[in-house]
Design a protein around this motif. Structure first.
Motif, PDB file in Angstrom:
ATOM      1  N   LYS A  83      -2.475   4.478 -11.685  1.00 31.44           N
ATOM      2  CA  LYS A  83      -2.294   3.111 -12.152  1.00 31.44           C
ATOM      3  C   LYS A  83      -0.826   2.733 -12.045  1.00 31.44           C
ATOM      4  N   PHE A  84      -0.529   1.669 -11.289  1.00 37.09           N
ATOM      5  CA  PHE A  84       0.851   1.236 -11.142  1.00 37.09           C
ATOM      6  C   PHE A  84       1.219   0.348 -12.312  1.00 37.09           C
ATOM      7  N   HIS A  85       2.360   0.636 -12.948  1.00 36.97           N
ATOM      8  CA  HIS A  85       2.790  -0.122 -14.107  1.00 36.97           C
ATOM      9  C   HIS A  85       3.888  -1.086 -13.705  1.00 36.97           C
ATOM     10  N   MET A  86       3.811  -2.319 -14.201  1.00 37.93           N
ATOM     11  CA  MET A  86       4.867  -3.271 -13.965  1.00 37.93           C
ATOM     12  C   MET A  86       6.065  -2.901 -14.828  1.00 37.93           C
ATOM     13  N   PRO A  87       7.264  -3.379 -14.466  1.00 34.28           N
ATOM     14  CA  PRO A  87       8.468  -2.946 -15.168  1.00 34.28           C
ATOM     15  C   PRO A  87       8.417  -3.140 -16.673  1.00 34.28           C
ATOM     16  N   GLU A  88       7.832  -4.256 -17.146  1.00 32.78           N
ATOM     17  CA  GLU A  88       7.853  -4.503 -18.584  1.00 32.78           C
ATOM     18  C   GLU A  88       6.906  -3.591 -19.345  1.00 32.78           C
ATOM     19  N   THR A 202      -4.673   2.321  -7.163  1.00 36.85           N
ATOM     20  CA  THR A 202      -4.079   3.217  -6.169  1.00 36.85           C
ATOM     21  C   THR A 202      -3.586   2.452  -4.950  1.00 36.85           C
ATOM     22  N   VAL A 203      -4.227   1.356  -4.611  1.00 37.49           N
ATOM     23  CA  VAL A 203      -3.890   0.629  -3.379  1.00 37.49           C
ATOM     24  C   VAL A 203      -3.097  -0.649  -3.659  1.00 37.49           C
ATOM     25  N   SER A 204      -2.518  -0.769  -4.844  1.00 36.73           N
ATOM     26  CA  SER A 204      -1.876  -2.022  -5.242  1.00 36.73           C
ATOM     27  C   SER A 204      -0.600  -2.318  -4.461  1.00 36.73           C
ATOM     28  N   ARG A 205      -0.008  -1.323  -3.785  1.00 39.35           N
ATOM     29  CA  ARG A 205       1.213  -1.561  -3.013  1.00 39.35           C
ATOM     30  C   ARG A 205       0.932  -1.670  -1.519  1.00 39.35           C
ATOM     31  N   ILE A 206      -0.329  -1.713  -1.123  1.00 43.78           N
ATOM     32  CA  ILE A 206      -0.680  -1.706   0.300  1.00 43.78           C
ATOM     33  C   ILE A 206      -0.972  -3.112   0.797  1.00 43.78           C
ATOM     34  N   TYR A 207      -0.275  -3.507   1.870  1.00 41.57           N
ATOM     35  CA  TYR A 207      -0.475  -4.823   2.498  1.00 41.57           C
ATOM     36  C   TYR A 207      -1.450  -4.706   3.668  1.00 41.57           C
ATOM     37  N   VAL A 208      -2.171  -5.797   3.907  1.00 40.95           N
ATOM     38  CA  VAL A 208      -3.255  -5.803   4.892  1.00 40.95           C
ATOM     39  C   VAL A 208      -2.944  -6.783   6.021  1.00 40.95           C
ATOM     40  N   GLU A 209      -3.125  -6.348   7.249  1.00 36.69           N
ATOM     41  CA  GLU A 209      -3.074  -7.239   8.411  1.00 36.69           C
ATOM     42  C   GLU A 209      -4.363  -7.010   9.178  1.00 36.69           C
ATOM     43  N   LYS A 213      -5.666  -4.636  12.325  1.00 37.65           N
ATOM     44  CA  LYS A 213      -6.238  -3.584  11.475  1.00 37.65           C
ATOM     45  C   LYS A 213      -5.168  -2.589  11.006  1.00 37.65           C
ATOM     46  N   ILE A 214      -4.216  -3.149  10.255  1.00 34.02           N
ATOM     47  CA  ILE A 214      -3.100  -2.354   9.742  1.00 34.02           C
ATOM     48  C   ILE A 214      -3.107  -2.374   8.216  1.00 34.02           C
ATOM     49  N   LEU A 215      -2.826  -1.225   7.629  1.00 36.78           N
ATOM     50  CA  LEU A 215      -2.521  -1.129   6.200  1.00 36.78           C
ATOM     51  C   LEU A 215      -1.115  -0.558   6.083  1.00 36.78           C
ATOM     52  N   TYR A 216      -0.231  -1.286   5.407  1.00 37.40           N
ATOM     53  CA  TYR A 216       1.156  -0.855   5.255  1.00 37.40           C
ATOM     54  C   TYR A 216       1.474  -0.703   3.778  1.00 37.40           C
ATOM     55  N   CYS A 217       1.874   0.496   3.360  1.00 39.65           N
ATOM     56  CA  CYS A 217       2.256   0.721   1.969  1.00 39.65           C
ATOM     57  C   CYS A 217       3.740   0.422   1.796  1.00 39.65           C
ATOM     58  N   GLU A 218       4.029  -0.485   0.897  1.00 34.56           N
ATOM     59  CA  GLU A 218       5.397  -0.942   0.671  1.00 34.56           C
ATOM     60  C   GLU A 218       6.198   0.080  -0.144  1.00 34.56           C
ATOM     61  N   LYS A 352       9.118   6.777  -7.576  1.00 36.22           N
ATOM     62  CA  LYS A 352       8.846   7.794  -6.555  1.00 36.22           C
ATOM     63  C   LYS A 352       7.795   7.301  -5.558  1.00 36.22           C
ATOM     64  N   VAL A 353       7.959   7.653  -4.301  1.00 40.90           N
ATOM     65  CA  VAL A 353       6.974   7.280  -3.277  1.00 40.90           C
ATOM     66  C   VAL A 353       5.619   7.893  -3.609  1.00 40.90           C
ATOM     67  N   SER A 354       5.637   9.085  -4.179  1.00 39.07           N
ATOM     68  CA  SER A 354       4.381   9.748  -4.528  1.00 39.07           C
ATOM     69  C   SER A 354       3.586   8.964  -5.564  1.00 39.07           C
ATOM     70  N   LYS A 355       4.241   8.047  -6.297  1.00 42.10           N
ATOM     71  CA  LYS A 355       3.545   7.230  -7.281  1.00 42.10           C
ATOM     72  C   LYS A 355       3.399   5.775  -6.839  1.00 42.10           C
ATOM     73  N   LEU A 356       3.941   5.453  -5.686  1.00 42.49           N
ATOM     74  CA  LEU A 356       3.747   4.118  -5.117  1.00 42.49           C
ATOM     75  C   LEU A 356       2.604   4.116  -4.097  1.00 42.49           C
TER      76      LEU A 356
END
Length: 443
Positions: A83-88, A202-209, A213-218, A352-356
Motif C-alpha cells: 500500500k503506497f502512503h501519501m506524504p501526509e 501495488t500498481v499505483s505508480r505505474i503509468y499506462v500507454e 502497450k507500455i507500462l512505466y513505473c515512475e 525506496k524503489v522496492s516500495k514504489l
C-alpha cells in the motif's frame, strides 16, 4: 440526611487520601514496569544483531561488503506492504537508528534491513480493495476472480523484431543481464510461495500507454519527467517532448495510471503489456531529491517538510525558519529520513524503489538505469515501435543551470555526515542496492 451529617470526619478524609495515594502509586509502578519491558524488547531486538567478525574500520569512499542471510532478505521482501502512503499519511514504524549516538564503527553489523516490519502480504477479503471494487465496479464475481492475484506477474521475452540496428547489441546484452540479475535475486530471496497482494495499491505508480502497450513505473529523480513527456507524445497528446512544460507533465493529469482501471483491466495489462522501470543509484537519487526540494523555493516541501524538519532537528531555530521552513540542511534531512518517529511522513522522491514499483512482485520486462538513461530509453523506444523521429529528451527538467547530481556532487554532501550516518543511509536503501546491482562507493 442533614448537611452536617454529610461532612466526613478527619479520619475518613485521611483514609480516603491514603487509599487513593496507594492506588496511584501502584498504577505508577505498573506503568513503569510496562515501559521498561517495552524498552527492553527493543534493546533485545537490536541485541540480536550479530557482529560480523574479521571486519576492519569502515573507510570513507570505499566499497563496504555486506553479509546478510537469505532469511533476512527474504523476510524483508515478503513483509513488504504494497500500500503506497501519501506524504501526509505515512507513519512507517522503523527500528530506532540512534542518529545522535557516536557508537564505534569499527565493525559492520549484520542488520535487519526491514527497519520495522511492515504487515505481511495478506488476502484482500474484507480489505479496502474489496470496498473499492464494490463501489467502482459493483461486481463481486469479478472481484472473486481477479482481486487475489498470484505474484509475481509472469515475465515474457522482449519482442526485438523492431530493432534493426546492430548498434544496440551491447545495450541489449546489458539489458538481458539486468533482467536476469533481478529475476534471479527475486527467485532466490523472494521465497518460493507466490504472494497475494492489494493489487490497486501495488500498481499505483505505474503509468499506462495503450497504443504501444507500455507500462512505466515512475521512480522520481530517475528521469521520470522526461519519461512522462515521451508517454504523452506516444499517446498523441503532444507532437514533441520538448514542447511540454513541467506543470503540464506533473499536474495536467493527461496520463492514465494502472490503478484507474478495473481489476480485469489491470490484470490483462500486467500480463500482456511491456513493463518498464528506470532506476538510479540510491545515494545520487537521494541527494538529487534534497537539492531539488530544499535548495530552491518550493511552496509545498518547505512549509510541509521543511518546517517539521527544522522544528525537530535544529536546536534554537530562528522564528523565520520555523515559519517558512526554508534552509533545511542536508544533515537535518538525513536525521528526518532515518528517524523511526518522523515528524512528517515519507515522500515518493526519496522512497525506496522496492516500495514504489515492487520489482519482486511485478516482473519488469525492461530495467533501465539513469546512468545510461538516454541510451536505454532510445533502445526501448525502438523496441516498442515508437516513431523514428521520437528521441528521449536529454534536457534537465528544472534548475537547468545547476550541475547535475553525480558522484562528485554526492561526495560533497556526504562529507558533512558521520561514518555512522552514511552507513545508515546505505542500510536504509540496502534492498535497492542489492536488487539493481549497485555498488556502494560513498561510505
Amino acid at each position: 440526611m442533614q448537611p452536617s451529617e454529610m461532612v466526613m470526619n478527619p479520619k475518613q478524609v485521611f483514609l480516603s487520601v491514603l487509599i487513593f495515594g496507594v492506588a496511584g502509586l501502584l498504577l505508577f509502578m505498573y506503568l513503569q514496569v510496562w515501559i521498561e519491558e517495552q524498552h527492553t524488547g527493543r534493546v533485545e531486538k537490536r541485541g540480536e544483531q550479530k557482529v560480523t567478525p574479521g571486519w576492519g574500520p569502515v573507510k570513507y569512499l570505499q566499497p563496504v561488503p555486506r553479509i546478510m542471510s537469505t532469511e533476512k532478505i527474504q523476510e524483508h521482501i515478503t513483509n513488504q506492504n504494497p500500500k503506497f502512503h501519501m506524504p501526509e499519511d505515512v507513519r512507517e514504524k522503523r527500528e530506532n537508528l540512534l542518529l545522535n549516538s557516536e557508537r564505534s564503527t569499527r565493525v559492520l553489523t549484520k542488520t535487519s534491513h526491514s527497519q520495522g516490519r511492515d504487515q505481511a502480504l495478506r488476502n484482500t477479503t474484507g480489505s479496502p480493495t474489496e470496498k473499492w471494487i464494490e463501489e467502482h465496479q459493483g461486481a463481486k464475481t469479478l472481484f472473486n476472480k481477479f482481486s487475489k492475484m498470484n505474484w509475481p506477474v509472469d515475465i515474457h521475452p522482449l519482442n526485438k523484431s523492431l530493432v534493426k540496428d546492430n548498434k544496440w547489441k551491447k545495450t541489449d546484452e546489458t539489458q538481458e543481464k539486468r533482467r536476469s540479475f533481478l529475476q534471479e535475486f527475486c527467485k532466490k530471496y523472494g521465497g518460493v510461495s507466490r504472494h497475494q497482494s492489494h493489487l490497486s495499491n501495488t500498481v499505483s505508480r505505474i503509468y499506462v500507454e495503450d497504443k504501444h502497450k507500455i507500462l512505466y513505473c515512475e521512480v522520481p529523480k530517475a528521469g521520470c519527467s522526461n519519461w512522462k513527456r515521451i508517454l504523452m507524445v506516444l499517446n498523441g497528446l503532444a507532437s514533441s517532448a520538448y514542447n511540454i512544460s513541467h506543470d503540464a507533465v506533473h499536474y495536467g493529469k493527461h496520463l492514465k495510471k494502472l490503478d484507474s482501471f478495473d481489476l480485469k483491466g489491470i490484470y490483462t495489462r500486467l500480463n500482456t503489456y511491456t513493463k518498464a522501470v528506470f532506476v538510479r543509484d540510491p545515494m545520487e537519487r537521494l541527494v538529487s531529491a534534497f537539492r531539488d526540494k530544499f535548495e530552491h523555493p518550493n511552496s509545498y516541501y518547505h512549509p510541509v517538510f521543511g518546517r517539521a524538519i527544522i522544528k525537530k532537528y535544529r536546536p534554537n531555530a530562528c522564528e523565520e525558519a520555523l515559519i517558512n521552513g526554508s534552509g533545511v540542511k542536508f544533515k537535518e534531512f538525513i536525521h528526518y529520513l532515518l528517524d523511526s518517529h518522523r515528524p512528517v511522513g515519507m515522500d515518493i522522491h526519496w522512497e525506496k524503489v522496492s516500495k514504489l514499483c515492487y520489482p519482486c512482485l511485478i516482473n519488469y520486462d525492461f530495467v533501465g538505469k539513469f546512468e545510461t538513461l538516454e541510451e536505454d530509453a532510445n533502445y526501448f523506444l525502438q523496441m516498442i515501435g515508437a516513431p523514428k523521429e521520437l528521441k528521449f529528451p536529454n534536457f534537465k527538467d528544472r534548475h537547468s543551470s545547476d550541475e547535475r547530481t553525480n558522484a562528485q556532487v554526492v561526495r560533497q554532501y556526504l562529507k558533512d555526515l558521520t561514518t555512522t550516518e552514511r552507513q545508515l543511509i546505505y542500510d536504509f536503501y540496502y534492498l535497492d542496492y542489492l536488487m539493481f546491482n549497485y555498488t556502494t562507493p560513498f561510505l
